[in-house]
Design an enzyme around this catalytic site. Structure first.
Site, PDB file in Angstrom:
ATOM      1  N   ASP A   1      -5.834  31.400 -18.761  1.00  0.00           N
ATOM      2  CA  ASP A   1      -5.012  32.048 -19.785  1.00  0.00           C
ATOM      3  C   ASP A   1      -4.524  31.039 -20.836  1.00  0.00           C
ATOM      4  O   ASP A   1      -3.947  30.008 -20.497  1.00  0.00           O
ATOM      5  CB  ASP A   1      -3.807  32.709 -19.097  1.00  0.00           C
ATOM      6  CG  ASP A   1      -3.057  33.644 -20.019  1.00  0.00           C
ATOM      7  OD1 ASP A   1      -2.612  33.192 -21.090  1.00  0.00           O
ATOM      8  OD2 ASP A   1      -2.927  34.833 -19.678  1.00  0.00           O
TER       9      ASP A   1
ATOM     10  N   CYS B   1      -0.478  37.954 -15.551  1.00  0.00           N
ATOM     11  CA  CYS B   1      -1.841  37.438 -15.464  1.00  0.00           C
ATOM     12  C   CYS B   1      -2.831  38.602 -15.545  1.00  0.00           C
ATOM     13  O   CYS B   1      -2.795  39.512 -14.713  1.00  0.00           O
ATOM     14  CB  CYS B   1      -2.026  36.675 -14.151  1.00  0.00           C
ATOM     15  SG  CYS B   1      -3.689  36.002 -13.935  1.00  0.00           S
TER      16      CYS B   1
ATOM     17  N   ARG C   1      -2.115  31.012 -22.718  1.00  0.00           N
ATOM     18  CA  ARG C   1      -0.663  30.822 -22.861  1.00  0.00           C
ATOM     19  C   ARG C   1      -0.102  29.807 -21.869  1.00  0.00           C
ATOM     20  O   ARG C   1       1.029  29.376 -21.984  1.00  0.00           O
ATOM     21  CB  ARG C   1       0.055  32.169 -22.658  1.00  0.00           C
ATOM     22  CG  ARG C   1      -0.312  33.202 -23.699  1.00  0.00           C
ATOM     23  CD  ARG C   1       0.150  34.583 -23.269  1.00  0.00           C
ATOM     24  NE  ARG C   1      -0.519  35.023 -22.056  1.00  0.00           N
ATOM     25  CZ  ARG C   1      -0.271  36.176 -21.438  1.00  0.00           C
ATOM     26  NH1 ARG C   1       0.632  36.993 -21.919  1.00  0.00           N
ATOM     27  NH2 ARG C   1      -0.928  36.503 -20.344  1.00  0.00           N
TER      28      ARG C   1
ATOM     29  N   HIS D   1       0.609  32.676 -12.891  1.00  0.00           N
ATOM     30  CA  HIS D   1       1.595  33.037 -13.912  1.00  0.00           C
ATOM     31  C   HIS D   1       1.794  34.544 -13.932  1.00  0.00           C
ATOM     32  O   HIS D   1       0.859  35.305 -13.701  1.00  0.00           O
ATOM     33  CB  HIS D   1       1.157  32.541 -15.298  1.00  0.00           C
ATOM     34  CG  HIS D   1      -0.081  33.201 -15.818  1.00  0.00           C
ATOM     35  ND1 HIS D   1      -0.049  34.169 -16.797  1.00  0.00           N
ATOM     36  CD2 HIS D   1      -1.380  33.064 -15.479  1.00  0.00           C
ATOM     37  CE1 HIS D   1      -1.286  34.585 -17.050  1.00  0.00           C
ATOM     38  NE2 HIS D   1      -2.113  33.932 -16.266  1.00  0.00           N
TER      39      HIS D   1
ATOM     40  N   CYS E   1      -4.640  29.087 -14.170  1.00  0.00           N
ATOM     41  CA  CYS E   1      -5.395  30.169 -14.802  1.00  0.00           C
ATOM     42  C   CYS E   1      -5.900  29.710 -16.173  1.00  0.00           C
ATOM     43  O   CYS E   1      -5.286  28.886 -16.843  1.00  0.00           O
ATOM     44  CB  CYS E   1      -4.499  31.392 -14.962  1.00  0.00           C
ATOM     45  SG  CYS E   1      -5.369  32.833 -15.640  1.00  0.00           S
TER      46      CYS E   1
HETATM   47 CO    CO Z   1      -3.985  34.553 -15.687  1.00  0.00          CO
END
Ligand code: CO
Length: 214
Positions: free
Chosen positions: A44, A101, A46, A98, A42
């Site tokens: 993302d 998400c 993080r 994750h 992803c």
């Molecule tokens: Co995500």
């Protein structure tokens, strides 16, 4: 100082650090890449695969998008898979989702998100495929986490559906496709440990693309 203002200073510090442990580091790096695996994760901020796995430059070929989706008409992800398997000859392909998400969460809600609609449709389709199991989970947080796992599994299946993966596996026994989930709350990386060969067999009952049509 903001991160934006610090990046070039950080870059110089990183160069010095690399050269301190290995003088030839950048000379070696410029000779080419031979990554052991392809990581599809992803976007993302993080979920930083290199940091959380201890990998360095040259170790992992990476593709990231919202909610780690592998859509067969996405030229981007399909090109990455083709290049990684046919040219870099990676031994493993990892689809990593994750918990927490935002993409998966958005796909569980009823709202018009514009151009994100067709993208998130891929995840709504995963929900529909597993509706019975998901609807039976009362706790919303647990249902959300399960959808993250099922999305990883379905996107890994989409990787297995590709001709390049099926043909490479037939010829050289790799790549093996894996599903992982990163738990943002604890930092743990979880291997979903699904059986690749069994999945490949099931998929090839319908999606076998290994034969060349004469
Ligand atoms: Co995500």
């Amino acid at each position: 100082m903001s991160l934006y203002d610090r990046v070039f200073i950080n870059n110089q510090a990183w160069i010095a650090e690399k050269k301190a442990t290995d003088k030839e580091f950048f000379q070696k790096l410029s000779q080419g890449q031979n990554p052991e695996f392809l990581y599809i994760g992803c976007s993302d901020s993080r979920v930083t695969v290199e940091e959380l796995t201890g990998a360095g430059p040259g170790d992992i070929f990476v593709h990231r998008n919202i909610a780690n989706v592998v859509s067969n008409n996405d030229l981007n992800v399909m090109s990455v898979i083709e290049y990684a398997v046919a040219h870099l000859q990676v031994e493993h392909i990892v689809v990593c989702g994750h918990y927490y998400c935002g993409g998966v969460k958005a796909a569980m809600q009823s709202s018009d998100l514009g151009i994100l609609n067709p993208w998130l449709r891929n995840i709504r389709d995963v929900y529909r495929l597993h509706q019975e199991e998901l609807d039976a989970i009362d706790d919303e947080d647990a249902r959300y986490k399960r959808l993250v796992e099922l999305n990883v599994e379905e996107q890994a299946i989409n990787v297995i559906k590709t001709a390049v993966v099926q043909k490479a596996y037939l010829e050289r026994g790799t790549p093996i496709v894996h599903g992982w989930v990163f738990d943002v709350h604890t930092g743990n990386l979880i291997d979903l440990e699904f059986n690749f060969e069994e999945k490949l067999r099931k998929i090839q009952a319908i999606y076998n693309l290994t034969r060349v049509v004469q």
